[in-house]
Design a protein around this motif. Structure first.
Motif, mmCIF file in Angstrom:
data_model
loop_
_atom_site.group_PDB
_atom_site.id
_atom_site.type_symbol
_atom_site.label_atom_id
_atom_site.label_comp_id
_atom_site.label_asym_id
_atom_site.label_seq_id
_atom_site.Cartn_x
_atom_site.Cartn_y
_atom_site.Cartn_z
ATOM 1 N N HIS A 111 0.820 -1.215 0.000
ATOM 2 C CA HIS A 111 0.000 0.000 0.000
ATOM 3 C C HIS A 111 0.853 1.263 0.000
ATOM 4 O O HIS A 111 0.484 2.277 -0.584
ATOM 5 N N ARG A 112 2.003 1.191 0.653
ATOM 6 C CA ARG A 112 2.921 2.326 0.640
ATOM 7 C C ARG A 112 3.483 2.527 -0.768
ATOM 8 O O ARG A 112 3.554 3.633 -1.291
ATOM 9 N N ARG A 113 3.848 1.384 -1.362
ATOM 10 C CA ARG A 113 4.413 1.403 -2.708
ATOM 11 C C ARG A 113 3.390 1.976 -3.710
ATOM 12 O O ARG A 113 3.719 2.806 -4.548
ATOM 13 N N VAL A 114 2.151 1.520 -3.547
ATOM 14 C CA VAL A 114 1.099 1.902 -4.470
ATOM 15 C C VAL A 114 0.783 3.384 -4.363
ATOM 16 O O VAL A 114 0.557 4.073 -5.359
ATOM 17 N N LYS A 115 0.781 3.876 -3.122
ATOM 18 C CA LYS A 115 0.424 5.288 -2.912
ATOM 19 C C LYS A 115 1.399 6.216 -3.626
ATOM 20 O O LYS A 115 1.047 7.319 -3.984
ATOM 21 N N ARG A 116 2.629 5.724 -3.799
ATOM 22 C CA ARG A 116 3.661 6.597 -4.351
ATOM 23 C C ARG A 116 3.332 7.053 -5.776
ATOM 24 O O ARG A 116 3.271 8.226 -6.057
ATOM 25 N N ASP A 117 3.103 6.096 -6.693
ATOM 26 C CA ASP A 117 2.939 6.514 -8.096
ATOM 27 C C ASP A 117 2.021 5.594 -8.903
ATOM 28 O O ASP A 117 2.281 5.312 -10.063
ATOM 29 N N ARG A 118 0.931 5.118 -8.279
ATOM 30 C CA ARG A 118 0.111 4.163 -9.014
ATOM 31 C C ARG A 118 -0.504 4.765 -10.270
ATOM 32 O O ARG A 118 -0.675 4.067 -11.280
ATOM 33 N N VAL A 119 -0.828 6.052 -10.188
ATOM 34 C CA VAL A 119 -1.499 6.683 -11.334
ATOM 35 C C VAL A 119 -0.743 6.409 -12.632
ATOM 36 O O VAL A 119 -1.352 6.207 -13.683
ATOM 37 N N SER A 120 0.580 6.366 -12.530
ATOM 38 C CA SER A 120 1.378 6.216 -13.747
ATOM 39 C C SER A 120 1.335 4.802 -14.325
ATOM 40 O O SER A 120 1.655 4.598 -15.491
ATOM 41 N N TRP A 121 0.950 3.795 -13.513
ATOM 42 C CA TRP A 121 0.896 2.431 -14.071
ATOM 43 C C TRP A 121 -0.438 1.746 -13.822
ATOM 44 O O TRP A 121 -0.579 0.527 -14.018
ATOM 45 N N ASP A 122 -1.435 2.516 -13.427
ATOM 46 C CA ASP A 122 -2.742 1.944 -13.064
ATOM 47 C C ASP A 122 -3.329 1.077 -14.183
ATOM 48 O O ASP A 122 -3.890 0.024 -13.921
ATOM 49 N N SER A 123 -3.182 1.548 -15.426
ATOM 50 C CA SER A 123 -3.780 0.808 -16.541
ATOM 51 C C SER A 123 -2.773 -0.053 -17.291
ATOM 52 O O SER A 123 -3.116 -0.702 -18.276
ATOM 53 N N ALA A 124 -1.532 -0.073 -16.826
ATOM 54 C CA ALA A 124 -0.511 -0.877 -17.506
ATOM 55 C C ALA A 124 -0.843 -2.354 -17.371
ATOM 56 O O ALA A 124 -1.168 -2.815 -16.283
ATOM 57 N N PRO A 125 -0.780 -3.115 -18.504
ATOM 58 C CA PRO A 125 -1.054 -4.555 -18.408
ATOM 59 C C PRO A 125 -0.100 -5.239 -17.428
ATOM 60 O O PRO A 125 -0.479 -6.174 -16.742
ATOM 61 N N ARG A 126 1.140 -4.734 -17.373
ATOM 62 C CA ARG A 126 2.141 -5.342 -16.522
ATOM 63 C C ARG A 126 2.694 -4.282 -15.575
ATOM 64 O O ARG A 126 3.501 -3.440 -15.974
#
Lengths: 163, 186
Positions: free
Chosen positions: B118-133
């Motif tokens: 959750h810490r990792r995700v909070k950092r920059d998920r927006v940039s890979w939210d829709s990435a297949p991988r």
């Protein structure tokens, strides 16, 4: 018990697979543990698809998109369950035959597999190009009955060990 | 108070004994515990497969986590409550079970992994939210999650077997030490 059934149960009981499991202290528990891992995978794939079909989760995602991805993992889950469940049955064939929970489980299993590979499959896939997000009454019914049937199979399965 | 004396204190309670010896309550609680595995680990697994990039590749990660993880949380609550009750019914033997101890360690590991994710995700998920991988750190977290929860399932199932119980001596010395067996010198 019909002579045919008795022959079959003896055949299971005396088979190499059954004997190996019966003569091992740890083989039965290990196969059972893998059966449980399969349950988690199968349960997850079933729940995600059924929750989507009933509209309880992932409503914004087209049904087919969830179905396409989950279907493979559901198949893998079923394969793991059969590959571990059949040897477990063979090692205790006579005990299972006389066990009411086991019979309930088998009847439930036939019902749910038929439902899964006919109606549920159709509902997950037939609108693949339509990008369908809406939940029809029929999709709702299929998802609901599927969840309920799998629940009966799993609960009866656990109860085989208690009786 | 040591862990063992705490378990013995629980064991002396009438409710613990009643639960252990009950005809239906114990099996029903255990069945609930096992079946909720589908709701908890099953749904976590689906999110992990998305994070690994092997399933639901065309569904944004945020959609999976926000729509599926609430079911996982509900499942976890049920698993935790039923798990506590199962422990309460057989506290001493469970406390001294090597499988239970390994299970608890893996549970702690899994909790740390959730926190890390959750810490990792909070950092920059927006940039890979829709990435297949998703990025490698998210994939590692998903793989760790699958390994640890699988381990929790397997060790949890094994608690039922008494191969390494304290009352079945001799056991290796490290094992007796690891589970806190009190072995009288022969």
């Amino acid at each position: 018990m019909s002579p045919w059934m008795e022959d079959f149960l003896w055949w299971c009981d005396e088979s190499w697979i059954s004997q190996t499991i019966q003569n091992s202290l740890w083989l039965f528990p290990v196969i059972e543990a893998v059966h449980l891992l399969g349950l988690a995978l199968l349960g997850g794939a079933v729940l995600v698809t059924d929750l989507r079909l009933t509209g309880a989760a992932l409503r914004s995602v087209p049904i087919a998109r969830i179905g396409r991805s989950a279907w493979r993992f559901m198949g893998a889950g079923i394969v793991i369950m059969l590959a571990t469940g059949i040897p477990l049955f063979m090692s205790e064939a006579f005990k299972c035959y006389g066990n009411t929970s086991f019979r309930v489980k088998m009847i439930g299993l036939i019902v749910i597999l038929l439902l899964t590979f006919t109606l549920k499959r159709r509902h997950l896939f037939h609108r693949i190009n339509a990008q369908e997000v809406r939940v029809s009454a029929m999709s709702f019914a299929v998802g609901g009955v599927s969840m309920l049937s799998w629940f009966v199979v799993a609960a009866a399965g656990r109860w085989v060990g208690f009786s | 108070m040591s862990l063992l004396s705490f378990a013995q204190w629980l064991d002396e309670q009438a409710l613990s004994t009643a639960l252990h010896e009950s005809l239906y309550a114990y099996p029903l609680i255990e069945t609930t515990h096992v079946l909720t595995l589908c709701l908890f680990v099953g749904t976590v697994l689906m999110v992990d497969l998305r994070l690994l990039g092997v399933a639901f590749r065309d569904v944004p990660v945020s959609v999976m986590t926000s729509r599926v993880l609430p079911y996982s949380v509900a499942g976890f609550v049920v698993m935790f409550i039923t798990g506590l009750l199962l422990f309460y019914a057989i506290p001493v033997r469970t406390t001294q079970s090597i499988f239970f101890r390994v299970k608890v360690l893996m549970l702690i590991g899994a909790a740390i992994n959730v926190w890390f994710f959750h810490r990792r995700v909070k950092r920059d998920r927006v940039s890979w939210d829709s990435a297949p991988r998703p990025p490698v750190s998210a994939r590692i977290s998903a793989a760790v999650s699958i390994v640890l929860w699988s381990g929790v399932i397997v060790t949890g199932r094994m608690i039922a077997y008494n191969w390494f119980d304290c009352d079945r001596q001799p056991q290796p010395e490290w094992l007796n030490w690891a589970v806190g067996c009190v072995v009288e010198a022969a």
